[in-house]
Design a protein around this motif. Structure first.
Motif, short mmCIF file in Angstrom:
data_model
loop_
_atom_site.label_atom_id
_atom_site.label_comp_id
_atom_site.label_asym_id
_atom_site.label_seq_id
_atom_site.Cartn_x
_atom_site.Cartn_y
_atom_site.Cartn_z
N ALA A 380 69.88 45.33 84.36
CA ALA A 380 71.01 44.43 84.61
C ALA A 380 70.61 43.31 85.56
CB ALA A 380 72.19 45.21 85.18
N LYS A 381 69.83 43.63 86.59
CA LYS A 381 69.40 42.62 87.54
C LYS A 381 68.53 41.57 86.86
CE LYS A 381 66.75 42.21 91.85
NZ LYS A 381 66.03 42.96 92.91
N ARG A 382 67.61 42.02 86.01
CA ARG A 382 66.75 41.09 85.29
C ARG A 382 67.56 40.19 84.38
NH1 ARG A 382 62.56 42.93 80.50
NH2 ARG A 382 62.25 40.85 79.62
N ALA A 383 68.59 40.74 83.72
CA ALA A 383 69.42 39.94 82.81
C ALA A 383 70.16 38.85 83.55
CB ALA A 383 70.40 40.86 82.07
N VAL A 384 70.66 39.15 84.76
CA VAL A 384 71.37 38.14 85.54
C VAL A 384 70.40 37.04 85.99
CG1 VAL A 384 72.70 37.73 87.64
CG2 VAL A 384 73.12 39.79 86.30
N LEU A 385 69.19 37.44 86.40
CA LEU A 385 68.19 36.45 86.81
C LEU A 385 67.79 35.55 85.64
CD1 LEU A 385 65.86 38.58 89.11
CD2 LEU A 385 67.55 36.87 89.81
N GLU A 386 67.69 36.10 84.44
CA GLU A 386 67.37 35.29 83.27
C GLU A 386 68.47 34.27 83.01
OE1 GLU A 386 66.73 38.04 80.12
OE2 GLU A 386 64.74 38.67 80.81
N TRP A 387 69.71 34.71 83.15
CA TRP A 387 70.84 33.79 82.95
C TRP A 387 70.80 32.69 84.02
CZ3 TRP A 387 74.97 35.26 79.35
CH2 TRP A 387 75.92 34.26 79.20
N PHE A 388 70.50 33.07 85.24
CA PHE A 388 70.44 32.13 86.35
C PHE A 388 69.36 31.07 86.11
CE2 PHE A 388 68.43 31.46 90.68
CZ PHE A 388 69.33 30.48 91.08
N LEU A 389 68.16 31.50 85.73
CA LEU A 389 67.07 30.55 85.45
C LEU A 389 67.33 29.74 84.19
CD1 LEU A 389 64.01 32.84 86.29
CD2 LEU A 389 64.97 31.01 87.69
N GLY A 390 68.05 30.35 83.24
CA GLY A 390 68.41 29.60 82.04
C GLY A 390 69.34 28.44 82.34
N LYS A 406 56.12 40.75 94.17
CA LYS A 406 55.85 41.82 93.21
C LYS A 406 57.11 42.43 92.61
CE LYS A 406 51.49 43.09 95.44
NZ LYS A 406 50.72 44.18 96.09
N ASP A 407 58.23 41.74 92.74
CA ASP A 407 59.48 42.20 92.13
C ASP A 407 59.41 41.96 90.62
OD1 ASP A 407 62.05 42.71 91.26
OD2 ASP A 407 63.00 41.85 93.03
N TRP A 408 59.35 43.05 89.82
CA TRP A 408 59.18 42.89 88.37
C TRP A 408 60.41 42.26 87.72
CZ3 TRP A 408 54.91 42.85 85.77
CH2 TRP A 408 53.77 43.50 86.27
N SER A 409 61.56 42.38 88.33
CA SER A 409 62.75 41.72 87.77
C SER A 409 62.57 40.20 87.81
CB SER A 409 64.00 42.12 88.57
OG SER A 409 64.22 43.50 88.49
N GLU A 410 62.02 39.69 88.90
CA GLU A 410 61.77 38.26 89.03
C GLU A 410 60.63 37.83 88.08
OE1 GLU A 410 61.02 37.31 93.07
OE2 GLU A 410 62.80 38.34 93.83
N ILE A 411 59.57 38.61 88.04
CA ILE A 411 58.43 38.25 87.21
C ILE A 411 58.80 38.18 85.73
CG2 ILE A 411 56.13 38.98 86.47
CD1 ILE A 411 55.78 40.23 89.25
N LYS A 412 59.51 39.21 85.25
CA LYS A 412 59.90 39.25 83.84
C LYS A 412 60.92 38.18 83.50
CE LYS A 412 58.90 44.15 83.21
NZ LYS A 412 59.46 45.49 82.87
#
Length: 417
Positions: A380-390, A406-412
């Motif tokens: 869920a955290k990765r999905a929100v970050l993707e939306w934010f960067l989008g 090294k936060d994989w949510s940010e990297i992905k």
């Protein structure tokens, strides 16, 4: 043959005549249908509730160890009966300690019942009058509402009682004690219980003091310094306001000189400065709603604008970007960095920042407050970050390189965008 029904409480099958008809429509039946509990069980349940209320009321009204004198003996109760507020305040002003009194007071003059005022404020107003008559101060501790009489019982403790004293704060690492001004305390065991009804101007008072102590001295910030803080809150920091207050009080002398001890400390200045400045940005008691409302209202003034970031189940997100920075540098940002930090707010939100690199200097483009609960699904955290960067990509932020820890949510999320 008479029909029977099983009671869901006692589990016995009984005739329908033993069940009362429903008064209203509910999820378990319609109006007029037999209730789920038999009459006997309903009566027992009501009796249990009444007994519970009685025990609760007695627990609050009974004198405990804090109410007793230092030697542990109870003080006899002196009942004054019905009195006017003026007569009661005159009597308690001349009372000798120890005392334990009860009275029914007509507070029409001091704290009349009004539709627009809360019950707590009425009781506080009357309690303040009691404190002024006795040169004491009462701190509100607890309250409860009696279900049968619909009256509220508010309990106050004496501000100078050692039994209600808070634990001292641990000194900082440098070993210096915190700036504080303390009052003299004693084992007075002072308690005040006030019972008030919404439809009555009569309040029942039970008050006790077991030991005499010095009159209460208000160590709060005086009104003239509050006025000074309100005047300079938007232009000066709390430290500068404190120095100005010290300069005016000491008139050029040092605050450490004999006779120059201030009744308040720098912490009082900072606290009231927070109270004043909070009115400028606080829009709601809930931090998330307040932040959203402030950006929508004052965003143009501060060159910020909300981003349409959709939170996932179990998350809460607030994102905004700096309008002038994005307009001027979005197309030229070849490299951006994203990182997060904690403990920046009381709502336990993680703060993400996207910074563009230009000639060795960082330019903040956007920020994201993200809260993730235990109910959030994996990713869920990765999905929100993707939306934010989008959202930033739509605004023209398309870098060639990205930097993160090294936060994989940010990297992905960066790799996906």
């Amino acid at each position: 043959m008479e029909h029977t029904k099983r009671c869901l409480r006692c589990r016995h099958h009984k005739p329908l005549s033993e069940f009362r008809p429903r008064v209203n429509n509910t999820k378990t039946g319609k109006k007029g249908d037999p209730t789920d509990y038999c009459t006997t069980c309903i009566d027992k349940k009501k009796a249990a509730h009444v007994a519970h209320d009685d025990r609760k009321r007695k627990a609050w009204e009974e004198t405990n160890e804090e109410d007793n004198a230092a030697d542990g003996n109870k003080i006899p109760v002196l009942d004054f009966g019905e009195l006017s507020a003026e007569d009661f305040l005159e009597i308690i002003g001349e009372l000798e300690v120890p005392y334990n009194i009860c009275a029914c007071i007509s507070v029409t003059v001091i704290s009349p019942k009004e539709q627009a005022i809360e019950q707590r404020k009425r009781v506080d107003r009357f309690t303040q009058a009691i404190g002024e008559a006795q040169f004491t101060h009462w701190n509100h501790e607890k309250w409860y509402k009696c279900k049968r009489t619909d009256k509220e019982v508010h309990s106050y403790s004496c501000a100078q009682s050692t039994s209600r004293e808070q634990k001292a704060k641990v000194p900082r690492g440098d070993g210096k004690s915190r700036a504080s001004c303390q009052m003299e305390r004693s084992e007075c065991g002072g308690w005040l219980h006030v019972t008030a009804g919404a439809e009555s101007d009569v309040m029942t008072v039970c008050m006790k003091h077991a030991e005499q102590h010095k009159p209460y001295k208000d160590i709060g910030l005086p009104g003239k310094w509050k006025k000074l803080i309100r005047k300079y809150a938007s232009t000066l920091t709390p430290g500068k306001i404190w120095r100005e207050v010290v300069r005016r009080v000491t008139k050029g002398r040092k605050a450490t000189d004999p006779g120059m001890a201030l009744p308040f400390r720098q912490k009082s200045i900072y606290y009231y400065w927070q109270v004043v400045t909070r009115q400028e940005w606080r829009r709601s008691s809930k931090t998330f709603e307040s932040a959203c409302a402030f950006i929508e209202e004052k965003g143009d003034e501060h060159n910020i604008k909300l981003l349409d970031v959709q939170p996932k189940p179990g998350t809460e997100a607030l994102a905004f970007y700096v309008t002038d920075f994005v307009e001027g540098w979005a197309a030229n940002a070849q490299e951006i960095a994203m990182d997060s930090t904690w403990n920046t707010n009381s709502g336990n939100f993680e703060l993400f920042a996207v910074v563009a690199d230009t000639n060795g200097a960082g330019i903040p483009l956007a920020f994201l407050f993200l809260q993730t609960t235990k109910e959030a699904a994996s990713g869920a955290k990765r999905a929100v970050l993707e939306w934010f960067l989008g959202c930033l990509k739509i605004l023209g932020v398309e870098p060639e390189f990205t930097l993160s820890d090294k936060d994989w949510s940010e990297i992905k999320a960066m790799a996906f965008i």
